[in-house]
Design an enzyme around this catalytic site. Structure first.
Site, PDB file in Angstrom:
ATOM      1  N   GLN A  86      -3.330   0.712  17.020  1.00  0.00           N
ATOM      2  CA  GLN A  86      -2.486   1.675  17.179  1.00  0.00           C
ATOM      3  C   GLN A  86      -1.400   1.569  15.948  1.00  0.00           C
ATOM      4  OE1 GLN A  86      -1.755   0.035  21.373  1.00  0.00           O
ATOM      5  NE2 GLN A  86      -1.001   2.367  21.549  1.00  0.00           N
ATOM      6  N   ASN A  87      -1.858   0.647  15.130  1.00  0.00           N
ATOM      7  CA  ASN A  87      -0.803   0.280  14.094  1.00  0.00           C
ATOM      8  C   ASN A  87      -1.133   1.313  12.786  1.00  0.00           C
ATOM      9  OD1 ASN A  87       0.723  -1.325  15.602  1.00  0.00           O
ATOM     10  ND2 ASN A  87      -0.500  -3.117  14.778  1.00  0.00           N
ATOM     11  N   ASP A  89      -0.003   0.659   9.747  1.00  0.00           N
ATOM     12  CA  ASP A  89       0.289  -0.122   8.606  1.00  0.00           C
ATOM     13  C   ASP A  89      -1.371  -0.688   7.970  1.00  0.00           C
ATOM     14  OD1 ASP A  89      -0.271  -2.811   9.631  1.00  0.00           O
ATOM     15  OD2 ASP A  89       1.511  -2.257  10.692  1.00  0.00           O
ATOM     16  N   HIS A 106      -4.066   5.934  15.520  1.00  0.00           N
ATOM     17  CA  HIS A 106      -2.785   6.731  15.212  1.00  0.00           C
ATOM     18  C   HIS A 106      -2.566   6.836  13.709  1.00  0.00           C
ATOM     19  CE1 HIS A 106      -0.765   5.421  19.429  1.00  0.00           C
ATOM     20  NE2 HIS A 106      -1.917   6.152  19.511  1.00  0.00           N
ATOM     21  N   CYS A 117      -4.378  21.992   5.641  1.00  0.00           N
ATOM     22  CA  CYS A 117      -5.786  21.896   5.249  1.00  0.00           C
ATOM     23  C   CYS A 117      -6.383  20.514   5.203  1.00  0.00           C
ATOM     24  CB  CYS A 117      -6.275  22.623   4.053  1.00  0.00           C
ATOM     25  SG  CYS A 117      -5.680  21.809   2.461  1.00  0.00           S
ATOM     26  N   GLY A 189      -0.535  -7.214  22.019  1.00  0.00           N
ATOM     27  CA  GLY A 189       0.594  -6.538  21.271  1.00  0.00           C
ATOM     28  C   GLY A 189       0.945  -5.367  21.554  1.00  0.00           C
ATOM     29  N   ASN A 215       0.327 -10.636  25.580  1.00  0.00           N
ATOM     30  CA  ASN A 215       1.735 -10.253  25.467  1.00  0.00           C
ATOM     31  C   ASN A 215       2.710 -10.975  26.168  1.00  0.00           C
ATOM     32  OD1 ASN A 215       3.855  -8.160  25.734  1.00  0.00           O
ATOM     33  ND2 ASN A 215       1.879  -6.699  25.104  1.00  0.00           N
ATOM     34  N   ALA A 233       1.340 -12.641  19.595  1.00  0.00           N
ATOM     35  CA  ALA A 233       0.061 -12.525  19.257  1.00  0.00           C
ATOM     36  C   ALA A 233      -0.087 -13.747  18.151  1.00  0.00           C
ATOM     37  CB  ALA A 233      -0.254 -11.194  18.873  1.00  0.00           C
TER      38      ALA A 233
HETATM   39 ZN    ZN Z   1      -3.782  22.131   2.122  1.00  0.00          ZN
END
Ligand code: ZN
Length: 251
Positions: A86-87, A89, A106, A117, A189, A215, A233
């Site tokens: 879900q990170n 980074d 995500h 676009c 985590g 966790n 973690a």
């Molecule tokens: Zn565009």
């Protein structure tokens, strides 16, 4: 060994990336859960971009931790492996996990994409390390990038609250889940507040497979786990992966 790992903000928090929850996540007294929305971007794109530029910089300065490294290590030892993170980074990638073994469900914070676009480009640090790139970014600090193809604003390539998950990435997850059950599922985590995280973890685990939750806190997933590791973690995963590599779970 067929493995699925799911990670959330807790894994990056140990590299100094603040989570959205709690006071630490606040930016200029603003709640990130309210900044990371299409409504906030529509209302004040400049402010939202400022926040994302700061987060990008913070991530560039951060280093992968022992949890990221343990996961990359596990991926090398598994016959089949997928990480769903879900990170947004790039710390899993910088720890050495190949792109094809990872789904950023995500999105990717270093992606800048058009809000209308399919035009987009990435601003990952290790992809251009030239000095002028840095200058350019500073120069454009107060500018909201625009798409050249359509007269539309560019936005960070992340999934905001209230938005749908990226279709392609969901298909990659479904493809992996459809390819067979997993001997081992590790969920680390994440508070598992999103239903799809629980759903994927449970569908992936074989009837007798291991479902390990890492966790410090109890989560909605805890009741379904075959093993609970109540530790951060970065502490638990290196030990866990060493054990699993030495003695893989048997079906
Ligand atoms: Zn565009």
């Amino acid at each position: 060994m067929r493995v699925l790992v799911l990670t959330g903000a807790g894994v990056s928090a140990e590299s100094g990336i603040p989570t959205f929850r709690g006071k630490d996540g606040y930016w200029r007294n603003l709640d990130p859960a309210r900044l990371a929305t299409p409504e906030a971007f529509e209302k004040n794109p400049k402010l939202v971009w400022e926040w994302y530029r700061e987060r990008r910089q913070r991530i560039r300065n951060a280093q992968p931790n022992a949890a990221h490294e343990a996961i990359a290590n596990l991926a090398q030892h598994a016959h089949e492996f997928l990480l769903i993170t879900q990170n947004v980074d790039d710390l899993h990638a910088r720890a050495g996990l190949p792109k094809e073994k990872m789904v950023q469900i995500h999105g990717d914070i270093f992606l800048t994409r058009c809000s209308r676009c399919d035009f987009g480009f990435t601003e990952r640090k290790h992809e251009h390390e030239h000095e002028h790139e840095q200058e350019q970014e500073e120069e454009e600090e107060n500018v909201v990038p625009r798409c050249a193809k359509r007269d539309a604003l560019m936005r960070p390539g992340v999934v905001w609250f209230g938005e749908q998950l990226p279709w392609n990435e969901v298909q990659r997850v479904e493809g992996y889940l459809g390819g067979g059950v997993c001997d081992l599922v590790i969920v680390a985590g994440t508070t598992a507040t999103f239903g799809y995280i629980i759903d994927w973890a449970m569908r992936a685990a074989a009837p007798n497979g291991e479902l390990i939750e890492v966790n410090p806190e109890e989560t909605p997933l805890s009741q379904f786990a075959t093993r609970l590791v109540r530790e951060p973690a970065a502490i638990a995963l290196p030990r866990l992966v060493d054990q699993l590599v030495a003695q893989p779970p048997e079906l």
